[in-house]
Scaffold this motif. Sequence first.
Motif, short mmCIF file in Angstrom:
data_model
loop_
_atom_site.label_atom_id
_atom_site.label_comp_id
_atom_site.label_asym_id
_atom_site.label_seq_id
_atom_site.Cartn_x
_atom_site.Cartn_y
_atom_site.Cartn_z
N ALA A 189 0.77 -1.27 -0.05
CA ALA A 189 -0.02 0.17 0.07
C ALA A 189 0.94 1.30 -0.17
O ALA A 189 2.00 1.24 0.49
CB ALA A 189 -0.91 0.06 1.17
N GLU A 190 0.38 2.27 -0.96
CA GLU A 190 0.97 3.41 -0.80
C GLU A 190 0.45 4.59 0.05
O GLU A 190 1.19 5.63 0.41
CB GLU A 190 1.05 4.01 -2.22
N ASP A 191 -0.65 4.41 0.65
CA ASP A 191 -1.59 5.35 1.20
C ASP A 191 -2.09 4.63 2.57
O ASP A 191 -2.98 3.90 2.39
CB ASP A 191 -2.64 5.89 0.35
N ILE A 192 -1.28 5.18 3.61
CA ILE A 192 -1.99 4.47 4.79
C ILE A 192 -3.33 4.65 5.30
O ILE A 192 -4.11 3.88 5.67
CB ILE A 192 -0.71 4.61 6.10
N ASP A 193 -3.55 5.93 4.93
CA ASP A 193 -5.10 6.36 5.44
C ASP A 193 -6.13 5.57 4.45
O ASP A 193 -7.16 4.93 4.79
CB ASP A 193 -5.41 7.85 5.09
N HIS A 248 -6.31 2.09 5.81
CA HIS A 248 -6.91 2.08 7.01
C HIS A 248 -8.38 2.15 6.79
O HIS A 248 -9.40 1.26 7.36
CB HIS A 248 -6.64 3.12 7.74
N ARG A 249 -8.96 2.87 5.85
CA ARG A 249 -10.34 2.93 5.58
C ARG A 249 -10.94 1.78 5.15
O ARG A 249 -11.78 1.14 5.42
CB ARG A 249 -10.41 4.00 4.49
N MET A 250 -9.92 0.78 4.18
CA MET A 250 -10.46 -0.32 3.74
C MET A 250 -10.25 -1.59 4.51
O MET A 250 -11.19 -2.50 4.51
CB MET A 250 -9.51 -0.86 2.39
N ALA A 302 -4.41 -6.69 11.57
CA ALA A 302 -5.17 -5.67 11.66
C ALA A 302 -5.52 -4.62 12.96
O ALA A 302 -5.52 -3.39 12.92
CB ALA A 302 -6.66 -5.74 10.91
N LYS A 303 -5.57 -5.35 13.86
CA LYS A 303 -6.06 -4.76 15.13
C LYS A 303 -4.71 -3.98 15.75
O LYS A 303 -4.67 -2.98 16.28
CB LYS A 303 -6.27 -5.66 16.32
N VAL A 304 -3.57 -4.43 15.41
CA VAL A 304 -2.29 -3.92 15.94
C VAL A 304 -1.92 -2.64 14.71
O VAL A 304 -1.57 -1.64 15.21
CB VAL A 304 -0.99 -4.70 15.37
N PHE A 305 -2.50 -2.87 13.65
CA PHE A 305 -2.55 -1.82 12.78
C PHE A 305 -3.29 -0.49 13.18
O PHE A 305 -2.77 0.60 13.01
CB PHE A 305 -2.79 -2.13 11.31
N VAL A 306 -4.60 -0.92 13.22
CA VAL A 306 -5.52 0.25 13.98
C VAL A 306 -4.94 0.73 14.96
O VAL A 306 -5.08 2.06 15.30
CB VAL A 306 -6.93 -0.72 14.11
N ALA A 307 -4.56 0.04 15.94
CA ALA A 307 -3.92 0.66 17.35
C ALA A 307 -2.89 1.62 16.99
O ALA A 307 -2.67 2.69 17.49
CB ALA A 307 -3.63 -0.33 18.15
N GLY A 308 -2.00 1.27 16.05
CA GLY A 308 -1.03 2.30 15.67
C GLY A 308 -1.49 3.47 14.78
O GLY A 308 -0.89 4.56 15.20
#
Length: 230
Positions: A68-72, A75-77, A86-92
């Motif tokens: 992915a080139e766009d983290i935001d 995150h929306r996807m 995904a939970k770790v990613f969302v926490a970050g």
Amino acid sequence: MDQLFVNTDAATLSPVALFLQADFVVKAVMIGLLLASIWTWAIIFAVSRKLKRVRKAGDSFERDFWKAEDIDAFHRMHGDSELPAAKVFVAGVAEWRRSTKGSTIDREGTRQRLGTAMGAAVAGEVDKLSERLNVLATIGSVAPFVGLFGTVWGIMRAFTAIAAEQNSSLAVVAPGIAEALFATAIGLFAAIPAVIAYNRFSHGIDRIEARLNRFADGFHSTLSHELEAA
């Protein structure tokens, strides 16, 4: 006649016959151990499927993330995913947004908070994956002793029969001894798969935890570079 006598003895020492002729205490032990065995196998199948799904879906999630080139946008996807990664990613992402929304950014404090937030997320996901392993551990450690209790009770019953009959022949002793040993066998039948599954699943969860920590470290490094550029 001799052959008929042997066949009759063999029939009375079959597993079903041993259960039916046991007293209520040994029957309760046997039933409890059989239920524990069924519960063990249900947990084994459920946890095995869950860990397999987590590993497979986690591989796909991490591949998509690093591409992915766009983290935001990512995150929306994937922000609503229930995967541990995904939970770790969302926490970050959540901690990043909280720490960088002001006009001034505490870079070192942000790094520490990111590490803490994602570390807590990893620990929470590992706890969720491990929540049923305590049942396997309990059955694996307790079932042999429950079976041993049934064995001791059955042997006591056998000696009582000897005293009542005033006869120590094998025909008097064998049924009680056999049902006693059968209780031990059922205890081992419940305990052995539980111990093996517990050790195997613990190893699998340790590997998932290590992978989540590596993902968290990589994401932390990415966000640290963003902090330097901010």
